[in-house]
Design an enzyme around this catalytic site. Structure first.
Site, PDB file in Angstrom:
ATOM      1  N   LYS A 136      -1.949 -17.270  -0.862  1.00  0.00           N
ATOM      2  CA  LYS A 136      -1.343 -16.336  -2.268  1.00  0.00           C
ATOM      3  C   LYS A 136      -1.951 -16.076  -2.887  1.00  0.00           C
ATOM      4  O   LYS A 136      -1.246 -14.889  -3.649  1.00  0.00           O
ATOM      5  CB  LYS A 136      -1.675 -18.160  -2.527  1.00  0.00           C
ATOM      6  CG  LYS A 136      -3.093 -17.587  -3.176  1.00  0.00           C
ATOM      7  CD  LYS A 136      -3.164 -19.215  -4.164  1.00  0.00           C
ATOM      8  CE  LYS A 136      -4.863 -19.123  -5.044  1.00  0.00           C
ATOM      9  NZ  LYS A 136      -5.007 -20.497  -5.466  1.00  0.00           N
ATOM     10  N   GLY A 137      -2.696 -15.253  -2.006  1.00  0.00           N
ATOM     11  CA  GLY A 137      -2.504 -13.647  -2.625  1.00  0.00           C
ATOM     12  C   GLY A 137      -3.361 -13.223  -4.043  1.00  0.00           C
ATOM     13  O   GLY A 137      -3.813 -14.296  -5.022  1.00  0.00           O
TER      14      GLY A 137
END
Length: 255
Positions: A136-137
């Protein structure tokens, strides 16, 4: 920003900018343990004046419960900063796209790059390490799990240093990322030094790249802490991935 001359040598100095060049205007927010009212605003203004903000004007205040007041102070400082004396760590490598990173890893390693991450010691705050590693970062960028040529092992929180070293050796890690948020009594510094020393003792020159990150780290501390890189607040997955590619490439050439 303004330029001053000393003798024949010209130096660049900076002063905060508000309404006009060189006016030195700054805005500071603080909380005072005083109930909201004139006394709280006066205390905040006096503190600002002692810090060199003069005249110090209170431009906003509001109560935080019955016993505290949040205050915003605006005013001018006379201090100058010599840019020649400002020491920072500047990025010496290009920011690469995920495609470029995958291509570089495949070309230089001819296998997947193994990255092990963890929060060490008693630190249970995984938001930072997850932002870098999880798919998801962070800040609109995918985490390292997204990169096809990277194999990520996220060990999570409260990982003991010996366990981290053991797992990194078992995984044949190319890089180890540690996140530290808890900073009481410099715990983040002590834990990172312990981690770096443990890897040196266990693996010597064959140790993986060691990267530390957290909101209270100073990037200038890398050498002092015994790691290859320190990242501070706001670091994105792309910055970390680009550094790993750059560092491993240079490490390979040196070998």
């Amino acid at each position: 920003m303004t330029t001053l001359e000393q003798g024949s040598a010209e130096k660049r100095y900076v002063r905060p900018y508000g309404d006009t060049t060189g006016d030195g205007m700054v805005q500071m927010s603080l909380t005072v343990p005083v109930p909201h009212g004139p006394k709280a605003e006066g205390a905040a203004a006096q503190l600002a004046a002692k810090m060199g903000i003069e005249p110090a004007m209170v431009v906003h205040s509001h109560a935080i419960g019955p016993d505290f007041t949040f205050v915003v102070v605006y005013g001018s400082v006379k201090h100058l900063i010599d840019l020649d004396e400002v020491k920072v760590v500047e990025r010496e490598y290009p920011l690469l796209t995920p495609t470029e990173i995958n291509t570089s890893v495949k070309k230089s390693l001819r296998r997947k790059m193994v990255v092990v991450g963890a929060c060490i010691g008693t630190d249970a705050h995984t938001v930072g390490i997850d932002a870098i590693l999880n798919i998801k970062g962070f800040a609109g960028q995918k985490g390292l799990e997204y990169y096809r040529e990277l194999r990520v092992v996220n060990l999570g929180a409260q990982v003991a240093v010996p366990d981290l070293v053991k797992r990194a050796r078992a995984e044949k890690a190319d890089a180890v990322l540690v996140s530290q948020v808890v900073t009481q009594r410099d715990a983040h510094l002590l834990n990172t030094k312990e981690m770096a020393a443990a890897f040196r003792e266990a693996m010597g020159e064959r140790r993986p790249l060691l990267v530390a990150g957290g909101p209270r780290f100073d990037p200038l501390q890398a050498g002092e802490l015994g790691v290859d890189r320190v990242f501070g607040r706001g670091t994105t997955p792309g910055e970390v991935a680009s550094f790993l590619v750059h560092a491993l490439s240079h490490k390979g050439k040196a070998a």
